[in-house]
Design an enzyme around this catalytic site. Structure first.
Site, PDB file in Angstrom:
ATOM      1  N   SER A 155      30.695 -28.447   7.507  1.00 12.54           N
ATOM      2  CA  SER A 155      29.900 -29.031   8.574  1.00 12.54           C
ATOM      3  C   SER A 155      28.751 -29.759   7.919  1.00 12.54           C
ATOM      4  O   SER A 155      28.474 -29.553   6.749  1.00 12.54           O
ATOM      5  CB  SER A 155      29.368 -27.922   9.483  1.00 12.54           C
ATOM      6  OG  SER A 155      28.664 -28.463  10.565  1.00 12.54           O
ATOM      7  N   ARG A 165      37.259 -32.249   7.929  1.00  8.87           N
ATOM      8  CA  ARG A 165      37.680 -31.377   9.044  1.00  8.87           C
ATOM      9  C   ARG A 165      37.610 -32.198  10.317  1.00  8.87           C
ATOM     10  O   ARG A 165      36.717 -33.038  10.462  1.00  8.87           O
ATOM     11  CB  ARG A 165      36.741 -30.167   9.116  1.00  8.87           C
ATOM     12  CG  ARG A 165      37.067 -29.123  10.174  1.00  8.87           C
ATOM     13  CD  ARG A 165      38.296 -28.313   9.818  1.00  8.87           C
ATOM     14  NE  ARG A 165      38.480 -27.174  10.694  1.00  8.87           N
ATOM     15  CZ  ARG A 165      39.199 -27.176  11.814  1.00  8.87           C
ATOM     16  NH1 ARG A 165      39.796 -28.269  12.207  1.00  8.87           N
ATOM     17  NH2 ARG A 165      39.284 -26.068  12.547  1.00  8.87           N
ATOM     18  N   THR A 220      27.407 -25.644  16.101  1.00  6.65           N
ATOM     19  CA  THR A 220      27.308 -24.283  15.575  1.00  6.65           C
ATOM     20  C   THR A 220      26.539 -23.383  16.530  1.00  6.65           C
ATOM     21  O   THR A 220      26.945 -22.244  16.782  1.00  6.65           O
ATOM     22  CB  THR A 220      26.631 -24.278  14.200  1.00  6.65           C
ATOM     23  OG1 THR A 220      27.249 -25.263  13.389  1.00  6.65           O
ATOM     24  CG2 THR A 220      26.772 -22.934  13.532  1.00  6.65           C
ATOM     25  N   CYS A 236      45.190 -38.968   6.848  1.00  9.21           N
ATOM     26  CA  CYS A 236      45.100 -37.666   6.201  1.00  9.21           C
ATOM     27  C   CYS A 236      44.094 -37.728   5.068  1.00  9.21           C
ATOM     28  O   CYS A 236      44.255 -38.539   4.160  1.00  9.21           O
ATOM     29  CB  CYS A 236      46.459 -37.227   5.658  1.00  9.21           C
ATOM     30  SG  CYS A 236      46.349 -35.684   4.728  1.00  9.21           S
ATOM     31  N   CYS A 277      46.977 -29.911   1.459  1.00  6.58           N
ATOM     32  CA  CYS A 277      46.365 -29.829   2.786  1.00  6.58           C
ATOM     33  C   CYS A 277      45.004 -29.135   2.763  1.00  6.58           C
ATOM     34  O   CYS A 277      44.849 -28.099   2.109  1.00  6.58           O
ATOM     35  CB  CYS A 277      47.320 -29.070   3.715  1.00  6.58           C
ATOM     36  SG  CYS A 277      46.739 -28.923   5.407  1.00  6.58           S
ATOM     37  N   CYS A 333      42.493 -29.713   7.942  1.00  4.81           N
ATOM     38  CA  CYS A 333      41.560 -30.409   8.820  1.00  4.81           C
ATOM     39  C   CYS A 333      42.108 -30.574  10.226  1.00  4.81           C
ATOM     40  O   CYS A 333      41.334 -30.771  11.154  1.00  4.81           O
ATOM     41  CB  CYS A 333      41.173 -31.755   8.236  1.00  4.81           C
ATOM     42  SG  CYS A 333      42.435 -33.023   8.377  1.00  4.81           S
ATOM     43  N   CYS A 360      46.196 -34.548  11.437  1.00  6.38           N
ATOM     44  CA  CYS A 360      47.563 -35.040  11.646  1.00  6.38           C
ATOM     45  C   CYS A 360      48.130 -34.535  12.963  1.00  6.38           C
ATOM     46  O   CYS A 360      48.771 -35.272  13.706  1.00  6.38           O
ATOM     47  CB  CYS A 360      48.469 -34.654  10.493  1.00  6.38           C
ATOM     48  SG  CYS A 360      48.527 -32.890  10.142  1.00  6.38           S
TER      49      CYS A 360
END
Lengths: 256, 620
Positions: free
Chosen positions: B118, B367, B403, B564, B589, B592, B595
């Site tokens: 974040s 992300r 958050t 991606c 990978c 995130c 996709c």
């Protein structure tokens, strides 16, 4: 008489295969805060071998041992989840932990093996963060026990152990008498997963706590790290058209 | 139907670039995929058991499939701010009222915080409620915000925008944090309170009672080979049963996706819309370091119709560290857009480059995040469980903070659950407890007020003037009226449906990375520390293996190779004959979920890989 207990000595390492490691700004070492630590892969193989030997009923009890700060108990728990019976955590933290090297660890393992009357001490061949490949050999020397290092196959035959060792020339088979020290190489076995139900059960198994002083071991290091640097960045290659150009370039940078 | 021999110039350039990429992968098995009526010999991509059930698979005959089961009072899926806050609140209540409560939390990352990414500017409101003494407990909130800058960037210049108090982006009173470290600290607090935390174990399956209510979850199986067959070390996952199961998987969770369908939770809300956030950590030259400084920008390099912007935060944790990143709304229409490359080229803007020059990049990650807000909130309770955190999506988009609301939702969930799970007689109609009080509490809380007030800001970008229309709307309606206007604007619909066919769009010429400020994709992925056990079925499953080439590549020029952020998807030429195939480098990978969100065919279904796999973020 079948061997009573086997010691598996574990190392907690920085998983240096793929996480991002960087050198501390003061060049005294690498940044370890927050970086994932877990059981050294060769030690996983050692634990698997010990548990297999217990399952085949060659040995009665497997004890997992490790030296280091509190984080190390997680590693011992994983070993317990894989099938070890109990654990011993030798607490070493702070400055002592930063200075701890194979000699100090070997002294601790040797003292413990003698104290607990172990018949077999199994370790991983080397830790993947320092690649020293010394602890097993030093432990055997301190105990004056025979050693079977780089083991890719271990068979217990009465009072002796047959070890197939991976050496530069191929495979060497030796027979050594117990008590002995073995170090595990990559092809010894494929370690089992520590599944969640076993992790939960492992919480009930005992981990004893002690300090190096309890074993009469002094942790003073005889090695001083002067400086740690990153390896130089790989420079781009240069292509040359002819052999003469190649010779000229090699002469120019002093290689020939 | 779609001739595979015709490719756009862009695709050919991509192919040539991708050929030089060294990807280690097991040789793919070739199957004539008769079942999809394609005559091409396409190598099989998907082998996961969610697509090919094991009870019909001869290789699984006779394999022991019984699972060990255990009971807890509450099971929480996901060790992020929401899950941990819920766990902590439950244990705090148990301590206050002297009741026993078994709370188990499972997390797919190898350690708590390793999959957390974040910005982040944390608003301490929820933390103040959870731990009023957080400072004494050593919470890593070390950088109070001292300066707040907002800019509109053009290719060479910067237009400063005043950060007036009252605007949602104003950060007075907030802290710049490394969220991964904060989450790690929350994990320590939770363990101290007695929560059983199991990192390295992913929740792979939702379990149901006979009456259809949620019974709990099962963790992932281990030891399945890449082709879907069992290995020697195969072990079944474990079942964790609970009276209530909380799902805090973060944005676009894979179990949540299943639960939406199962319980029809999305029938009265708009489909969620998302963005992708990419982030890097840099150690910069000390002379350029301004601890506490928060910088945001919009505009270049995105055009006015593509939502997105950047952040750059100066941390104060000893060394001159900055956290910077770029967000691109996933409702973008041009399939040639690459969020990663937009991020890399943004760093070359003079205003940004001057901070980064002479610095070193030390971390990278990405992300997806929620952009839907109020209009996209689903029903959050169902028999046997509830959704918390970014999974249903409480992010305040104009504030770019989620958050504090995630934590608060976890705490509200705990407060609603506690009396029910500790009651002698739960008086429930279903075996799994249904606790609608959680949703009522949410509606009465500050989360709801906050999200309601900002609900029209993001959708206001869908106008001819795009970004500028949105900013004017924010200035007029939010700053003056505080969201009290009586109407609620709609979003554009599903993100995956927004892409225009490639032939209607212009390819974007991205500059080559210079290796000092901007970098290539693969060296960035290496910095994320991601890895997975190689010998397991790819967890990016395709419902139909033939669709990527037939649809995604043919109509949209394979947008997955661009969106991606980890280089998982590559279109490579077939080994024999003409044509391309999709190669999935599942090991890269970073979890995130982009996709699964943006695939125009909605053919990709992200499922959880073996636990401990994924990125190894350290304080990201």
């Amino acid at each position: 008489m079948s061997p009573a207990s086997v010691f598996v000595c574990l190392s907690l390492t920085l998983l240096s295969d793929y996480p991002v490691i960087r050198v501390k700004p003061d060049h005294s070492g690498v940044v370890t805060d927050g970086v994932k630590h877990s059981m050294n892969p060769f030690c996983e193989i050692a634990v698997e071998e010990a548990v297999k030997l217990k399952e085949k009923k060659f040995i009665k009890e497997v004890v997992a041992v490790s030296c280091g700060p509190t984080q190390v108990t997680e590693t011992i728990r994983t070993a317990l989840a894989m099938g070890c019976d109990r654990g011993i955590h030798v607490e070493v933290s702070g400055k002592d932990y930063e200075a701890m090297g194979p000699l100090q660890i070997a002294k601790i393992f040797a003292a413990l093996a003698k104290k607990e009357e172990a018949s077999l001490v199994i370790l991983g061949k080397q830790a993947i963060d320092d690649d020293c490949n010394q602890t097993g050999q030093m432990t055997a020397a301190l105990l004056d026990w025979p050693q079977g290092t780089f083991a890719s196959e271990v068979t217990i035959d009465g009072e002796k152990v047959k070890v197939v060792r991976e050496i530069d020339g191929g495979l060497e088979t030796i027979k050594i008498s117990m008590p002995a020290v073995l170090t595990a190489d990559l092809r010894l076995n494929t370690p089992r997963y520590a599944t969640l139900p076993n992790i939960m059960k492992a919480k009930k198994k005992k981990i004893a706590n002690m300090k190096p002083a309890d074993l009469g071991v002094d942790m003073v290091s005889r090695v001083e790290v002067l400086r740690v640097d990153e390896p130089p960045t790989r420079l781009a290659g240069v292509k040359v058209e002819t052999v003469d150009d190649l010779v000229a370039k090699l002469k120019a940078n002093g290689t020939i | 139907m779609f001739p595979a021999s015709r490719y756009s110039i862009q695709a050919q350039r991509c192919i040539r670039a991708l050929k030089t990429v060294q990807a280690e992968h097991a040789p793919s098995q070739h199957y004539t995929w008769g079942r999809n009526c394609s005559s091409a010999v396409m190598p099989r991509i998907t082998s996961h058991y969610t697509i090919f059930p094991r009870d019909k698979d001869p290789r699984w005959e006779g394999v022991e499939m019984e699972r060990f089961a255990d009971e807890a009072d509450v099971v929480i899926v996901g060790g992020g701010p929401a899950g941990l806050s819920a766990a902590i609140r439950l244990k705090q209540l148990a301590k206050e009222q002297e009741k026993e409560l078994r709370v188990c939390l499972v997390e797919k990352a190898s350690q708590i915080g390793a999959h957390t990414l974040s910005g982040a500017c944390l608003e301490p409101s929820a933390l103040n409620e959870l731990f009023p003494d957080w400072k004494e407990r050593g919470a890593p909130l070390n950088t109070p915000v001292t300066e707040d800058l907002f800019s509109i960037l053009t290719e060479k210049y910067r237009i400063p925008v005043p950060m007036l108090p009252g605007l949602p982006m104003n950060n007075h009173g907030n802290y710049i944090v490394r969220l991964g470290h904060f989450v790690h600290w929350l994990g320590e607090q939770a363990e101290e309170l007695g929560v059983e935390i199991y990192p390295g174990y992913a929740a792979a399956e939702v379990l149901f009672h006979e009456d259809g209510s949620v019974k709990g979850i099962a963790t992932n199986d281990v030891g399945i080979a890449k082709d879907g067959s069992p290995k020697d070390v195969f072990e079944r996952g474990m079942e964790l049963h609970a009276k209530v199961t909380l799902f805090g998987e973060g944005c676009h969770g894979h179990l949540a996706k299943q639960l939406y369908r199962q319980f029809n939770l999305r029938e009265n809300c708009e489909p969620q819309t998302y963005a992708i956030g990419l982030k890097e950590l840099w150690v910069i030259d000390e002379k350029k370091w301004r601890p506490g400084r928060v910088e945001h920008s919009v505009g270049w390099p995105l055009n006015r119709n593509t939502y997105g912007g950047s952040f750059l935060y100066h941390l104060n944790e000893g060394e001159p560290l900055v956290a910077l990143g770029f967000v691109v709304g996933l409702d973008y229409t041009n399939p040639y857009l690459s969020p990663f490359r937009e991020f890399q080229r943004w760093k070359h803007h003079p205003f940004v480059a001057k901070t980064l020059e002479g610095g070193d990049r030390i971390a990278y990650g990405a992300r997806a995040l929620n952009e839907g807000g109020y209009q996209c909130l689903p029903k959050v309770t169902f028999p046997g469980g509830m959704l918390i955190g970014c999974s249903p999506g409480f992010m305040n988009v104009p504030k770019i903070k989620g958050t504090h609301t995630a934590m608060k939702s976890g705490m509200l969930a705990a407060e609603a659950i506690f009396p029910k799970v500790t009651a002698e007689d739960p008086a429930s109609e279903t075996a799994g407890l249904h606790i609608p009080e959680y949703e009522d509490n949410l509606k009465k809380s500050w989360i709801w007020k906050e999200l309601y007030a900002v609900r029209n800001i993001r959708p206001s970008f869908h106008n001819y003037f795009g970004l500028y229309g949105g900013m004017i709307y924010t200035g007029v309606f939010y700053w003056i009226l505080r969201g009290k206007e009586p109407w609620t604007l709609k979003h554009a619909g599903l993100d995956s449906a927004q892409l225009k066919p490639a032939k209607e769009c212009t390819p974007i010429e991205y500059p080559k990375p210079d290796g000092k400020l901007s970098f290539d994709l693969l060296s960035s992925v290496a910095l994320s520390g991601t890895n997975h056990e190689g010998d397991q079925p790819p967890h990016l499953t395709l419902k139909d293996d033939s669709i990527p080439v037939a649809n995604n590549l043919a109509i949209y020029d394979g947008p997955e190779q661009r969106f991606c952020p980890a280089g998982v998807y590559e279109y490579v030429p077939l080994e024999t004959g003409e044509g391309m195939r999709l190669q999935i480098n599942a090991q890269n990978c970073v979890h995130c979920k982009t996709c699964d969100i943006k695939d125009p065919s909605q053919n990709i279904n992200w499922v959880v890989p073996e636990g401990s796999g994924g990125p190894a973020y350290n304080g990201l």
